[in-house]
Design an enzyme around this catalytic site. Structure first.
Site, PDB file in Angstrom:
ATOM      1  CB  CYS A   1      30.582  41.855  29.323  1.00 49.07           C
ATOM      2  SG  CYS A   1      30.523  43.082  28.026  1.00 49.07           S
TER       3      CYS A   1
ATOM      4  NE  ARG B   1      31.418  43.125  23.584  1.00 50.71           N
ATOM      5  CZ  ARG B   1      32.487  43.479  24.307  1.00 50.71           C
ATOM      6  NH1 ARG B   1      32.338  43.700  25.589  1.00 50.71           N
ATOM      7  NH2 ARG B   1      33.674  43.579  23.762  1.00 50.71           N
TER       8      ARG B   1
ATOM      9  NE  ARG C   1      38.545  43.516  31.982  1.00 52.76           N
ATOM     10  CZ  ARG C   1      37.600  42.907  31.278  1.00 52.76           C
ATOM     11  NH1 ARG C   1      36.351  42.885  31.695  1.00 52.76           N
ATOM     12  NH2 ARG C   1      37.893  42.330  30.134  1.00 52.76           N
TER      13      ARG C   1
ATOM     14  CE  LYS D   1      41.128  47.016  27.341  1.00 50.20           C
ATOM     15  NZ  LYS D   1      40.219  46.043  26.658  1.00 50.20           N
ATOM     16  CG  ASN D   2      41.060  47.225  23.163  1.00 51.01           C
ATOM     17  OD1 ASN D   2      41.167  46.418  24.089  1.00 51.01           O
ATOM     18  ND2 ASN D   2      40.060  48.083  23.091  1.00 51.01           N
TER      19      ASN D   2
ATOM     20  CG  ASP E   1      36.290  51.126  23.542  1.00 51.69           C
ATOM     21  OD1 ASP E   1      37.229  50.473  23.063  1.00 51.69           O
ATOM     22  OD2 ASP E   1      35.149  50.649  23.722  1.00 51.69           O
TER      23      ASP E   1
HETATM   24  C1  EPZ Z   1      36.502  45.527  20.465  1.00 51.50           C
HETATM   25  O1  EPZ Z   1      35.551  44.630  20.993  1.00 51.50           O
HETATM   26  C2  EPZ Z   1      37.185  46.171  21.661  1.00 51.50           C
HETATM   27  N1  EPZ Z   1      37.858  45.145  22.449  1.00 51.50           N
HETATM   28  C3  EPZ Z   1      36.131  46.896  22.509  1.00 51.50           C
HETATM   29  O2  EPZ Z   1      36.819  47.551  23.566  1.00 51.50           O
HETATM   30  C4  EPZ Z   1      35.442  47.943  21.639  1.00 51.50           C
HETATM   31  O3  EPZ Z   1      34.436  48.563  22.391  1.00 51.50           O
HETATM   32  C5  EPZ Z   1      34.844  47.275  20.393  1.00 51.50           C
HETATM   33  O4  EPZ Z   1      35.864  46.547  19.687  1.00 51.50           O
HETATM   34  C6  EPZ Z   1      34.227  48.289  19.438  1.00 51.50           C
HETATM   35  O5  EPZ Z   1      35.200  49.212  19.041  1.00 51.50           O
HETATM   36  C7  EPZ Z   1      39.062  44.685  22.027  1.00 51.50           C
HETATM   37  O6  EPZ Z   1      39.580  45.096  21.001  1.00 51.50           O
HETATM   38  C8  EPZ Z   1      39.718  43.645  22.886  1.00 51.50           C
HETATM   39  P1  EPZ Z   1      33.103  44.304  17.913  1.00 51.50           P
HETATM   40  P2  EPZ Z   1      34.831  43.563  20.011  1.00 51.50           P
HETATM   41  O7  EPZ Z   1      33.195  42.873  17.501  1.00 51.50           O
HETATM   42  O8  EPZ Z   1      35.747  43.170  18.918  1.00 51.50           O
HETATM   43  C9  EPZ Z   1      28.526  43.100  17.407  1.00 51.50           C
HETATM   44  C10 EPZ Z   1      37.254  48.184  25.777  1.00 51.50           C
HETATM   45  O9  EPZ Z   1      36.605  48.924  26.516  1.00 51.50           O
HETATM   46  N2  EPZ Z   1      29.064  41.764  17.059  1.00 51.50           N
HETATM   47  O10 EPZ Z   1      33.763  45.343  17.053  1.00 51.50           O
HETATM   48  O11 EPZ Z   1      34.234  42.524  20.865  1.00 51.50           O
HETATM   49  C11 EPZ Z   1      28.842  43.452  18.853  1.00 51.50           C
HETATM   50  O12 EPZ Z   1      27.851  42.926  19.719  1.00 51.50           O
HETATM   51  C12 EPZ Z   1      36.532  47.164  24.931  1.00 51.50           C
HETATM   52  O13 EPZ Z   1      38.495  48.209  25.634  1.00 51.50           O
HETATM   53  C13 EPZ Z   1      28.175  40.765  16.681  1.00 51.50           C
HETATM   54  O14 EPZ Z   1      26.962  40.956  16.657  1.00 51.50           O
HETATM   55  O15 EPZ Z   1      33.667  44.455  19.394  1.00 51.50           O
HETATM   56  C14 EPZ Z   1      28.837  44.959  18.807  1.00 51.50           C
HETATM   57  O16 EPZ Z   1      27.503  45.412  18.871  1.00 51.50           O
HETATM   58  C15 EPZ Z   1      35.029  47.127  25.239  1.00 51.50           C
HETATM   59  N3  EPZ Z   1      28.684  39.544  16.345  1.00 51.50           N
HETATM   60  C16 EPZ Z   1      29.409  45.290  17.425  1.00 51.50           C
HETATM   61  O17 EPZ Z   1      29.232  44.089  16.649  1.00 51.50           O
HETATM   62  C17 EPZ Z   1      30.037  39.284  16.349  1.00 51.50           C
HETATM   63  O18 EPZ Z   1      30.439  38.165  15.999  1.00 51.50           O
HETATM   64  C18 EPZ Z   1      30.892  45.646  17.425  1.00 51.50           C
HETATM   65  O19 EPZ Z   1      31.564  44.644  18.150  1.00 51.50           O
HETATM   66  C19 EPZ Z   1      30.906  40.313  16.750  1.00 51.50           C
HETATM   67  C20 EPZ Z   1      30.398  41.552  17.075  1.00 51.50           C
END
Ligand code: EPZ
Length: 423
Positions: free
Chosen positions: A116, A121, A402, A22-23, A308
Site C-alpha cells: 500500500c 506490508r 476509511r 477502527k483498529n 499512525d
Molecule cells: C497495524 O497494521 C495497524 N492496522 C496500522 O494502522 C498500524 O500502522 C500498524 O499496526 C503499526 O502500529 C490495523 O491494526 C488494522 P504491523 P499491521 O504488522 O498489523 C512489518 C492505520 O492507519 N511486518 O504491526 O499491518 C511491517 O511491514 C493503519 O490505521 C513484517 O515485516 O502493522 C511494518 O514495518 C496503517 N512482516 C512492521 O512490521 C509481517 O508479517 C509493523 O507492522 C508483519 C509486519
C-alpha cells in the site's frame, strides 16, 4: 469523486466525541468467525473499512445487522474459506480472517494483501506463526493457501517485530488450538487488549494481557459473546493535534487518555496545555504564530509514539517556531504527506526515514490544492488546512473516510469552516 474544502485560520472551540476504534473493530469483527451464534459488538464505528470487512464476512457465509453503533453478527453461517483479491486489495487488514478460518475450518485461502502507499506490508510473520502451530502455508498465484488436517497444535511463536495484526491473527488461531501457545515479542497496542477481552468472554484462556508475552491455553470450542469496542486513540490524537495546530480550547469526549501516553507528553513539550479526565481530554492552544515549540519524535511500537500519528504531528511541527526531527521507524514509506505539506509552504527535508521539519516562524502555512495518498496522510493535510491561511482543497478523500467517522460534522462542531464538494 468528492473533495474536502477547508477555509483555514479559525481556532477550534467546542466539543468532539470520539468513535469506536477502527483498529479494534476490524479484529473483533473477524473474531466472530471463531464461533457460531450471535455475537454483539457495541461502539462499532461506521467506516469504509468496517463496511469492507463485513462484506468479506458475508462472502464467507455470515449474516449481520447494525442497530446504531451496535453490530449483531451470526457466526453460524460460515461455509466458505476464500477471501478474494477484490476485497483484500482494498483493505489489507482482511488478512485477519486467516487465523479464525484456520481455527474453525482448518483451511483458508486469502489473497496476499499486496503493498500500500506506506510500505510493502508483508505478512511473513503471520505465516511463520501459523506454521509453528502445524499449518501448511503455500503461496501461489498471489494467494496464501493455508490448511491443516484436524486441530492446530499449540507451539511457540516469536515475532522479529511486534506485529499488531500478526499478534491478533495468532491469538485467534491459538484460542482453538490443542495445548498451549506462547507468543513472544507480541505487540502491546490497546486494541490487542480489546481482542483478548472479547476472546476471553467467548471462553478463550489467555494470560499476559498488556505484556509482550502472551500464553494461550487452547480450548475445544468458543461461544458467541457481547463486547464493546474501545475508543479510537488515533482519532482522539488526530483531533488533539488539530486543536494544537489551529489554536483553541476544546474538549475531546469519550476517549481514553491512558491510551495516548507518548502523544500527550509531546503535545505538552510543544507548549500545548492538556487537561486529562477519566474519559476526556481538554486541549488548550494559542492561535498566535510562534506559540508552538519544535519537538523531536521517533515512532515506536506501543507504548512508544504511534506511527499512525506521525503524519499529523508533522503538520503541527510545520507550524512550529523551530527545527524538529521526525524519525519513522515502523514503515519504510510513510512520508507521502510531505510533498503535499510542502505545497502549503512547509519546509521539510527527507533523508531516508528521517524528516527534518523547519517551522515557519513568523509566517503561516498557505492553503492550496492537495491530494490525499493514504489514511493518516489525509488527516495530516486536514490539520494543515485548518491551521493555514486561506482555502485548502483535499482530493481523494475516500482515504480519509476509511478511518474517520463523520469528520466534517465533528470539525464543524468545533467551529471549523469545512465542507465537501464534488471534484
Ligand atoms: C497495524 O497494521 C495497524 N492496522 C496500522 O494502522 C498500524 O500502522 C500498524 O499496526 C503499526 O502500529 C490495523 O491494526 C488494522 P504491523 P499491521 O504488522 O498489523 C512489518 C492505520 O492507519 N511486518 O504491526 O499491518 C511491517 O511491514 C493503519 O490505521 C513484517 O515485516 O502493522 C511494518 O514495518 C496503517 N512482516 C512492521 O512490521 C509481517 O508479517 C509493523 O507492522 C508483519 C509486519
Amino acid at each position: 469523486m468528492e473533495k474536502l474544502v477547508i477555509e483555514g485560520g479559525k481556532p477550534l472551540n467546542g466539543e468532539v466525541r470520539i468513535s469506536g476504534a477502527k483498529n479494534a473493530a476490524l479484529p473483533l469483527i473477524a473474531a466472530t468467525l471463531l464461533a457460531p451464534g450471535v455475537h454483539v459488538l457495541h461502539n462499532v464505528p461506521d467506516l469504509r473499512d468496517t463496511r469492507t470487512i463485513l462484506r468479506l464476512l458475508e462472502s464467507l457465509g455470515l449474516v449481520w445487522e447494525r442497530e446504531g453503533t451496535t453490530l449483531k453478527i451470526d457466526g453460524s453461517g460460515l461455509r466458505y474459506s476464500e477471501a478474494s483479491y477484490e476485497l483484500v486489495k482494498t483493505m489489507r487488514a482482511s488478512v485477519l480472517v486467516l487465523g479464525p478460518l484456520l481455527a474453525r475450518l482448518g483451511r483458508a485461502k486469502v489473497s496476499l494483501p499486496g503493498g500500500c502507499a506506506i510500505g510493502a506490508r508483508p505478512i511473513n510473520f503471520h505465516l511463520m506463526g501459523f506454521e509453528q502451530l502445524g499449518v501448511c502455508c503455500e503461496l501461489e498465484h498471489g494467494y496464501v493457501d493455508a490448511h491443516i488436517e484436524g486441530r492446530m497444535q499449540g507451539g511457540t511463536v516469536y515475532f522479529d517485530i511486534p506485529s499488531v495484526t500478526g499478534t491478533e491473527n495468532l491469538l485467534m488461531a491459538a484460542s482453538l488450538a490443542k495445548g498451549e501457545t506462547v507468543i513472544k515479542n507480541a505487540a502491546r497496542e490497546p486494541e490487542i487488549g480489546n481482542l483478548i477481552d472479547m476472546l476471553s468472554a467467548m471462553g478463550a484462556e489467555i494470560e499476559g494481557k498488556g505484556s509482550d508475552r502472551l500464553v494461550v491455553h487452547g480450548v475445544e470450542q468458543l461461544t458467541a459473546a457481547e463486547s464493546t469496542i474501545i475508543p479510537d486513540r488515533i482519532e482522539a490524537g488526530t483531533y488533539a493535534i488539530a486543536i494544537g495546530a489551529a489554536g483553541g480550547d476544546s474538549i475531546i469526549k469519550g476517549c481514553d487518555p491512558g491510551h495516548l501516553p507518548s502523544l500527550l507528553e509531546k503535545l505538552r513539550l510543544a507548549g500545548i496545555k492538556i487537561e486529562v479526565g477519566e474519559d476526556y481530554l481538554r486541549v488548550m492552544a494559542s492561535p498566535l504564530k510562534n506559540s508552538i515549540h519544535p519537538v523531536d519524535v521517533t515512532t515506536m511500537p506501543y507504548p512508544g509514539y504511534p506511527t499512525d500519528l506521525q503524519a499529523q504531528f508533522m503538520a503541527l511541527m510545520a507550524c512550529s517556531s523551530g527545527l524538529s526531527v521526525i524519525h519513522e521507524t515502523i514503515f519504510e514509506n510513510r512520508f507521502m504527506h510531505v510533498a503535499e505539506l510542502q505545497r502549503m509552504g512547509a519546509t521539510i527535508q527527507i533523508d531516508g526515514r528521517i524528516a527534518m521539519v523547519k517551522g515557519l516562524e513568523n509566517k503561516r502555512l498557505k492553503g492550496a490544492q492537495v491530494m490525499a495518498t493514504d489514511l493518516r496522510a489525509s488527516s495530516s493535510l486536514v490539520i494543515a488546512g485548518l491551521a493555514a491561511e486561506g482555502r485548502t482543497d483535499i482530493s481523494r478523500i475516500y482515504h480519509l473516510e476509511r478511518g474517520y467517522e463523520n469528520m466534517v460534522d465533528k470539525l464543524t462542531g468545533l467551529g471549523a469552516a469545512v465542507w465537501k464538494e464534488n471534484e
